[in-house]
Write a protein that holds these residues in place. Structure first.
Motif, mmCIF file in Angstrom:
data_model
loop_
_atom_site.group_PDB
_atom_site.id
_atom_site.type_symbol
_atom_site.label_atom_id
_atom_site.label_comp_id
_atom_site.label_asym_id
_atom_site.label_seq_id
_atom_site.Cartn_x
_atom_site.Cartn_y
_atom_site.Cartn_z
ATOM 1 N N UNK A 2 0.177 -8.731 -7.743
ATOM 2 C CA UNK A 2 -0.222 -7.410 -6.819
ATOM 3 C C UNK A 2 0.693 -7.398 -5.431
ATOM 4 N N UNK A 3 0.973 -8.676 -5.216
ATOM 5 C CA UNK A 3 1.869 -8.538 -4.113
ATOM 6 C C UNK A 3 3.299 -7.807 -4.187
ATOM 7 N N UNK A 4 4.013 -8.322 -5.432
ATOM 8 C CA UNK A 4 5.003 -7.717 -5.974
ATOM 9 C C UNK A 4 4.965 -6.293 -6.030
ATOM 10 N N UNK A 5 3.632 -5.572 -6.677
ATOM 11 C CA UNK A 5 3.303 -4.298 -6.650
ATOM 12 C C UNK A 5 3.421 -3.722 -5.426
ATOM 13 N N UNK A 6 2.676 -3.962 -4.548
ATOM 14 C CA UNK A 6 2.565 -3.780 -3.084
ATOM 15 C C UNK A 6 3.837 -3.502 -2.288
ATOM 16 N N UNK A 7 4.750 -4.635 -2.505
ATOM 17 C CA UNK A 7 5.931 -4.815 -2.092
ATOM 18 C C UNK A 7 6.771 -3.751 -2.323
ATOM 19 N N UNK A 8 6.890 -3.541 -3.546
ATOM 20 C CA UNK A 8 7.613 -2.324 -4.184
ATOM 21 C C UNK A 8 7.095 -1.026 -3.862
ATOM 22 N N UNK A 9 5.821 -0.747 -3.671
ATOM 23 C CA UNK A 9 5.526 0.578 -3.247
ATOM 24 C C UNK A 9 5.746 0.711 -1.740
ATOM 25 N N UNK A 10 5.579 -0.303 -0.978
ATOM 26 C CA UNK A 10 6.147 -0.199 0.325
ATOM 27 C C UNK A 10 7.619 0.142 0.417
ATOM 28 N N UNK A 11 8.365 -0.448 -0.294
ATOM 29 C CA UNK A 11 10.015 -0.212 -0.111
ATOM 30 C C UNK A 11 10.336 1.087 -0.616
ATOM 31 N N UNK A 12 9.487 1.453 -1.817
ATOM 32 C CA UNK A 12 10.029 2.904 -2.303
ATOM 33 C C UNK A 12 9.327 3.899 -1.279
ATOM 34 N N UNK A 13 8.271 3.512 -0.747
ATOM 35 C CA UNK A 13 7.765 4.588 0.527
ATOM 36 C C UNK A 13 8.806 4.550 1.541
ATOM 37 N N UNK A 14 9.138 3.298 2.151
ATOM 38 C CA UNK A 14 10.007 3.469 3.041
ATOM 39 C C UNK A 14 11.309 4.263 2.877
ATOM 40 N N UNK A 15 11.755 3.950 1.835
ATOM 41 C CA UNK A 15 13.232 4.345 1.424
ATOM 42 C C UNK A 15 13.061 6.083 0.774
ATOM 43 N N UNK A 16 12.213 6.365 0.757
ATOM 44 C CA UNK A 16 11.862 7.831 0.315
ATOM 45 C C UNK A 16 11.384 8.478 1.718
ATOM 46 N N UNK A 17 10.790 7.950 2.486
ATOM 47 C CA UNK A 17 10.304 8.676 3.689
ATOM 48 C C UNK A 17 11.278 8.743 5.061
ATOM 49 N N UNK A 18 11.990 7.351 5.044
ATOM 50 C CA UNK A 18 12.584 7.561 6.365
ATOM 51 C C UNK A 18 14.081 7.367 6.019
ATOM 52 N N UNK A 19 14.657 7.220 4.805
ATOM 53 C CA UNK A 19 15.945 7.316 4.434
ATOM 54 C C UNK A 19 16.293 8.508 3.790
ATOM 55 N N UNK A 20 16.098 9.879 4.117
ATOM 56 C CA UNK A 20 16.197 11.104 3.621
ATOM 57 C C UNK A 20 17.094 12.089 4.506
ATOM 58 N N UNK A 21 17.632 12.928 3.183
ATOM 59 C CA UNK A 21 18.430 14.260 4.213
ATOM 60 C C UNK A 21 17.834 15.347 3.487
#
Length: 171
Positions: free
Chosen positions: A11-30
């Motif tokens: 569960x922690x690994x899934x949540x970490x994965x979702x958070x990292x995907x969210x951040x790398x999609x939301x804040x590192x974008x062009x």
């Protein structure tokens, strides 16, 4: 204990994965000129899907990316993104579970193709124009290619860390 029950670590690994995907999609974008944006989320979908179950791959890819769409003002892409990125993660995770590391190149390629083809059809449907959908293919190929490289480079580092943790637990 039921074998299908998720562990706290999963569960922690899934949540970490979702958070990292969210951040790398939301804040590192062009942003691009045709209602979309280039981001690094696919690299982390591929990477996390290499070490989780197909369910985890679906949740990490689908929810992490779809929630970033909602937060970024693209809420009408929530369902297509949930399905496309979820299938991308699920496919990669399934192939890794079934065949292991030996087909990582193929697994990542298939995951990337799901994303490129999925967004072509989603954009065609949402925008009502095949021409607009075709114009997004090059960007999606570039985005998935960058994600492919991120996953290929980072996977050995992640696997080495998991190996060290297992080794420490046994000692």
């Amino acid at each position: 204990m039921n074998k299908k029950t998720l562990t706290t670590q999963q569960i922690v690994l899934y949540a970490l994965g979702m958070a990292i995907v969210f951040v790398s999609t939301m804040f590192i974008k062009i942003p691009n000129g045709i209602d979309g944006y280039f981001n690094l989320g696919d690299g982390f979908i591929l990477l996390f899907s290499s070490i989780v179950s197909p369910l985890g791959g679906f949740l990490i890819g689908g929810l992490g990316s779809a929630l970033a769409d909602v937060a970024g003002g693209y809420a009408y892409y929530f369902i297509p993104t949930l399905l496309i990125k979820g299938l991308e993660g699920c496919m990669v995770a399934y192939l890794f579970q079934k065949y292991g590391n030996k087909i990582k190149w193929i697994a990542y390629f298939l995951g990337c193709m799901i994303m490129v083809i999925g967004y072509f059809f989603a954009k065609w449907y949402l925008k009502g124009s095949m021409i607009i959908a075709l114009s997004g293919i090059a960007e999606n190929i570039l985005q998935s290619g960058v994600g492919y490289v991120i996953a290929i480079v980072a996977l050995p580092l992640i696997q080495r860390q998991f190996y060290r943790q297992r080794k420490l637990k046994k000692a």
